[in-house]
Design an enzyme around this catalytic site. Structure first.
Site, PDB file in Angstrom:
ATOM      1  N   LYS A  13       0.832  -1.209   0.000  1.00  0.00           N
ATOM      2  CA  LYS A  13       0.000   0.000   0.000  1.00  0.00           C
ATOM      3  C   LYS A  13       0.867   1.259   0.000  1.00  0.00           C
ATOM      4  O   LYS A  13       0.642   2.178  -0.766  1.00  0.00           O
ATOM      5  CB  LYS A  13      -0.915   0.041   1.243  1.00  0.00           C
ATOM      6  CG  LYS A  13      -1.882  -1.104   1.353  1.00  0.00           C
ATOM      7  CD  LYS A  13      -2.754  -0.985   2.602  1.00  0.00           C
ATOM      8  CE  LYS A  13      -1.986  -0.994   3.902  1.00  0.00           C
ATOM      9  NZ  LYS A  13      -1.301  -2.285   4.199  1.00  0.00           N
ATOM     10  N   ARG A  88      -8.969   1.333   8.898  1.00  0.00           N
ATOM     11  CA  ARG A  88      -8.633  -0.061   9.179  1.00  0.00           C
ATOM     12  C   ARG A  88      -9.765  -0.780   9.898  1.00  0.00           C
ATOM     13  O   ARG A  88      -9.631  -1.964  10.205  1.00  0.00           O
ATOM     14  CB  ARG A  88      -7.375  -0.116  10.030  1.00  0.00           C
ATOM     15  CG  ARG A  88      -6.093  -0.352   9.218  1.00  0.00           C
ATOM     16  CD  ARG A  88      -4.947  -0.414  10.199  1.00  0.00           C
ATOM     17  NE  ARG A  88      -3.811  -1.130   9.727  1.00  0.00           N
ATOM     18  CZ  ARG A  88      -2.690  -0.544   9.291  1.00  0.00           C
ATOM     19  NH1 ARG A  88      -2.615   0.755   9.196  1.00  0.00           N
ATOM     20  NH2 ARG A  88      -1.659  -1.280   8.956  1.00  0.00           N
ATOM     21  N   ARG A 127      11.438  -6.188   4.525  1.00  0.00           N
ATOM     22  CA  ARG A 127      11.199  -4.725   4.455  1.00  0.00           C
ATOM     23  C   ARG A 127      12.216  -3.993   5.326  1.00  0.00           C
ATOM     24  O   ARG A 127      12.501  -4.397   6.447  1.00  0.00           O
ATOM     25  CB  ARG A 127       9.783  -4.399   4.933  1.00  0.00           C
ATOM     26  CG  ARG A 127       9.557  -2.904   5.086  1.00  0.00           C
ATOM     27  CD  ARG A 127       8.117  -2.496   5.003  1.00  0.00           C
ATOM     28  NE  ARG A 127       7.296  -2.998   6.084  1.00  0.00           N
ATOM     29  CZ  ARG A 127       5.984  -2.794   6.179  1.00  0.00           C
ATOM     30  NH1 ARG A 127       5.355  -2.100   5.249  1.00  0.00           N
ATOM     31  NH2 ARG A 127       5.310  -3.288   7.187  1.00  0.00           N
ATOM     32  N   ARG A 160      11.493  -2.759  11.065  1.00  0.00           N
ATOM     33  CA  ARG A 160      10.553  -2.237  12.060  1.00  0.00           C
ATOM     34  C   ARG A 160      10.273  -3.301  13.120  1.00  0.00           C
ATOM     35  O   ARG A 160      10.176  -4.474  12.806  1.00  0.00           O
ATOM     36  CB  ARG A 160       9.229  -1.854  11.364  1.00  0.00           C
ATOM     37  CG  ARG A 160       9.244  -0.475  10.779  1.00  0.00           C
ATOM     38  CD  ARG A 160       8.096  -0.209   9.833  1.00  0.00           C
ATOM     39  NE  ARG A 160       6.795  -0.691  10.285  1.00  0.00           N
ATOM     40  CZ  ARG A 160       5.683  -0.571   9.571  1.00  0.00           C
ATOM     41  NH1 ARG A 160       5.713   0.022   8.384  1.00  0.00           N
ATOM     42  NH2 ARG A 160       4.529  -1.030  10.020  1.00  0.00           N
ATOM     43  N   ARG A 171      -0.514  -9.292  13.232  1.00  0.00           N
ATOM     44  CA  ARG A 171      -1.033  -8.219  12.381  1.00  0.00           C
ATOM     45  C   ARG A 171      -1.926  -8.799  11.276  1.00  0.00           C
ATOM     46  O   ARG A 171      -2.916  -8.190  10.900  1.00  0.00           O
ATOM     47  CB  ARG A 171       0.124  -7.415  11.772  1.00  0.00           C
ATOM     48  CG  ARG A 171       0.882  -6.641  12.844  1.00  0.00           C
ATOM     49  CD  ARG A 171       2.120  -5.989  12.294  1.00  0.00           C
ATOM     50  NE  ARG A 171       1.803  -4.885  11.410  1.00  0.00           N
ATOM     51  CZ  ARG A 171       2.662  -4.348  10.559  1.00  0.00           C
ATOM     52  NH1 ARG A 171       3.877  -4.837  10.448  1.00  0.00           N
ATOM     53  NH2 ARG A 171       2.303  -3.343   9.809  1.00  0.00           N
TER      54      ARG A 171
HETATM   55  P1  ADP Z   1       2.282  -1.795   3.229  1.00  0.00           P
HETATM   56  O1  ADP Z   1       2.328  -0.298   3.148  1.00  0.00           O
HETATM   57  O2  ADP Z   1       1.059  -2.369   2.577  1.00  0.00           O
HETATM   58  O3  ADP Z   1       2.476  -2.309   4.622  1.00  0.00           O
HETATM   59  P2  ADP Z   1       4.842  -1.696   1.790  1.00  0.00           P
HETATM   60  O4  ADP Z   1       4.516  -0.786   0.644  1.00  0.00           O
HETATM   61  O5  ADP Z   1       5.692  -1.142   2.870  1.00  0.00           O
HETATM   62  O6  ADP Z   1       3.496  -2.368   2.377  1.00  0.00           O
HETATM   63  O7  ADP Z   1       5.515  -3.013   1.178  1.00  0.00           O
HETATM   64  C1  ADP Z   1       5.929  -4.094   2.024  1.00  0.00           C
HETATM   65  C2  ADP Z   1       7.295  -4.611   1.557  1.00  0.00           C
HETATM   66  O8  ADP Z   1       7.159  -5.242   0.271  1.00  0.00           O
HETATM   67  C3  ADP Z   1       8.342  -3.513   1.385  1.00  0.00           C
HETATM   68  O9  ADP Z   1       9.599  -4.025   1.760  1.00  0.00           O
HETATM   69  C4  ADP Z   1       8.281  -3.174  -0.101  1.00  0.00           C
HETATM   70  O10 ADP Z   1       9.523  -2.657  -0.542  1.00  0.00           O
HETATM   71  C5  ADP Z   1       7.967  -4.545  -0.719  1.00  0.00           C
HETATM   72  N1  ADP Z   1       7.125  -4.457  -1.921  1.00  0.00           N
HETATM   73  C6  ADP Z   1       6.148  -3.558  -2.195  1.00  0.00           C
HETATM   74  N2  ADP Z   1       5.575  -3.806  -3.406  1.00  0.00           N
HETATM   75  C7  ADP Z   1       6.188  -4.933  -3.875  1.00  0.00           C
HETATM   76  C8  ADP Z   1       6.023  -5.718  -5.064  1.00  0.00           C
HETATM   77  N3  ADP Z   1       5.102  -5.438  -6.003  1.00  0.00           N
HETATM   78  N4  ADP Z   1       6.821  -6.809  -5.198  1.00  0.00           N
HETATM   79  C9  ADP Z   1       7.732  -7.126  -4.251  1.00  0.00           C
HETATM   80  N5  ADP Z   1       7.941  -6.436  -3.118  1.00  0.00           N
HETATM   81  C10 ADP Z   1       7.171  -5.348  -2.923  1.00  0.00           C
HETATM   82  P1  AMP Z   2       1.333   0.643   8.960  1.00  0.00           P
HETATM   83  O1  AMP Z   2       2.513   1.540   8.861  1.00  0.00           O
HETATM   84  O2  AMP Z   2       0.160   1.133   8.132  1.00  0.00           O
HETATM   85  O3  AMP Z   2       1.664  -0.815   8.701  1.00  0.00           O
HETATM   86  O4  AMP Z   2       0.817   0.730  10.485  1.00  0.00           O
HETATM   87  C1  AMP Z   2       1.616   0.302  11.562  1.00  0.00           C
HETATM   88  C2  AMP Z   2       0.780   0.144  12.826  1.00  0.00           C
HETATM   89  O5  AMP Z   2       0.214   1.428  13.194  1.00  0.00           O
HETATM   90  C3  AMP Z   2      -0.421  -0.785  12.715  1.00  0.00           C
HETATM   91  O6  AMP Z   2      -0.083  -2.153  12.905  1.00  0.00           O
HETATM   92  C4  AMP Z   2      -1.310  -0.236  13.846  1.00  0.00           C
HETATM   93  O7  AMP Z   2      -0.841  -0.653  15.115  1.00  0.00           O
HETATM   94  C5  AMP Z   2      -1.087   1.270  13.744  1.00  0.00           C
HETATM   95  N1  AMP Z   2      -2.053   1.904  12.820  1.00  0.00           N
HETATM   96  C6  AMP Z   2      -1.797   2.528  11.630  1.00  0.00           C
HETATM   97  N2  AMP Z   2      -2.918   2.963  11.068  1.00  0.00           N
HETATM   98  C7  AMP Z   2      -3.942   2.629  11.902  1.00  0.00           C
HETATM   99  C8  AMP Z   2      -5.358   2.770  11.873  1.00  0.00           C
HETATM  100  N3  AMP Z   2      -5.983   3.387  10.845  1.00  0.00           N
HETATM  101  N4  AMP Z   2      -6.079   2.277  12.915  1.00  0.00           N
HETATM  102  C9  AMP Z   2      -5.476   1.682  13.954  1.00  0.00           C
HETATM  103  N5  AMP Z   2      -4.158   1.472  14.037  1.00  0.00           N
HETATM  104  C10 AMP Z   2      -3.383   1.940  13.036  1.00  0.00           C
END
Ligand code: ADP
Ligand code: AMP
Length: 213
Positions: A13, A88, A127, A160, A171
């Site tokens: 995302k 969420r 990541r 992280r 999660r």
């Molecule tokens: P989210 O915001 O949904 O938690 P991220 O955008 O941070 O996810 O992506 C999660 C991990 O997967 C990161 O390390 C990112 O660099 C990697 N990633 C994102 N898109 C792709 C893809 N299409 N193919 C492979 N790895 C990806």
């Molecule tokens: P993210 O960076 O989107 O993966 O979010 C990391 C963490 O932040 C999540 O696992 C939740 O603990 C908290 N968080 C982020 N966005 C929300 C939301 N909209 N509602 C509740 N918790 C959130």
């Protein structure tokens, strides 16, 4: 244009939201980034949010909704925004809907980035995040130019705390219980679009721009 990114943690995302924000010149708003920045700065909100984040749980709606509504009320959001990680829960989505209705507005698209759970666990372990500017990388798929260093700001990249395997499992459970119902919620409104998130990030982006353009 007002866009919501849906999908499991690690679906991509944030990666896609940043590209959307750049292409369409709208702000990228990540509630996760807002919480992490509060944690880094040692604010009261950050300390409260950390208790939940470290366990892979959602931060309570009472805390989350207010920071999001304050953020989207800012002037730079007048022409639209892309929300990453919000809503969420169904109550979060309803609060956002009602706030938009009050100003005679609505969300245009909810983009669901679809990635099966098996792929997620692998992705999260690889990541690497910059806690300074919010950039994310993947050690195999999207590596930084120099290992452990952010391309964008030169600061250190970290795994992280909540990307450790034991927390990722929690999660994912939380996602299935509390967030996945939003897919139905936006489907019923007729604004849900699902893209395959398992392909290369450029192809995911092409699918998304095909929808938005
Ligand atoms: P989210 O915001 O949904 O938690 P991220 O955008 O941070 O996810 O992506 C999660 C991990 O997967 C990161 O390390 C990112 O660099 C990697 N990633 C994102 N898109 C792709 C893809 N299409 N193919 C492979 N790895 C990806
Ligand atoms: P993210 O960076 O989107 O993966 O979010 C990391 C963490 O932040 C999540 O696992 C939740 O603990 C908290 N968080 C982020 N966005 C929300 C939301 N909209 N509602 C509740 N918790 C959130």
């Amino acid at each position: 244009m007002k866009i919501i990114m849906l999908g499991a943690p690690g679906a991509g995302k944030g990666t896609q939201a940043k590209m959307i924000a750049e292409k369409y010149s709208i702000p990228h708003i990540s509630t996760g980034d807002i919480f992490r920045s509060n944690i880094k700065n040692g604010t009261q909100l950050g300390m409260e949010a950390k208790k939940y984040m470290d366990q892979g749980l959602l931060v309570p709606d009472e805390l989350t909704v207010k920071i999001l509504l304050d953020r989207v009320a800012k002037e730079d959001c007048a022409g639209g925004y892309v929300l990453d990680g919000f809503p969420r829960t169904i109550p979060q989505a309803q609060v956002l809907d009602n706030a938009l209705k009050e100003i005679d507005d609505k969300i245009d698209f909810a983009i669901n980035v679809d990635v099966p759970d098996e792929n997620i666990v692998r992705r999260m372990g690889g990541r690497r995040a910059c806690l300074s500017c919010g950039a994310t990388y993947h050690i195999e798929h999207i590596p930084p130019k120099k290992e452990g260093v952010c391309d964008a700001c030169g600061k250190e990249l970290v795994l992280r705390d909540d990307d450790k395997p034991e927390t990722v499992k929690n999660r994912l459970d939380v996602y299935h219980q509390q967030t996945q119902p939003l897919i139905d919620f936006y489907e019923k409104k007729g604004i849900l679009r699902t893209v395959d998130g398992t392909v290369d990030m450029k192809d995911v982006f092409a699918a998304i721009t095909g929808i938005l353009d």
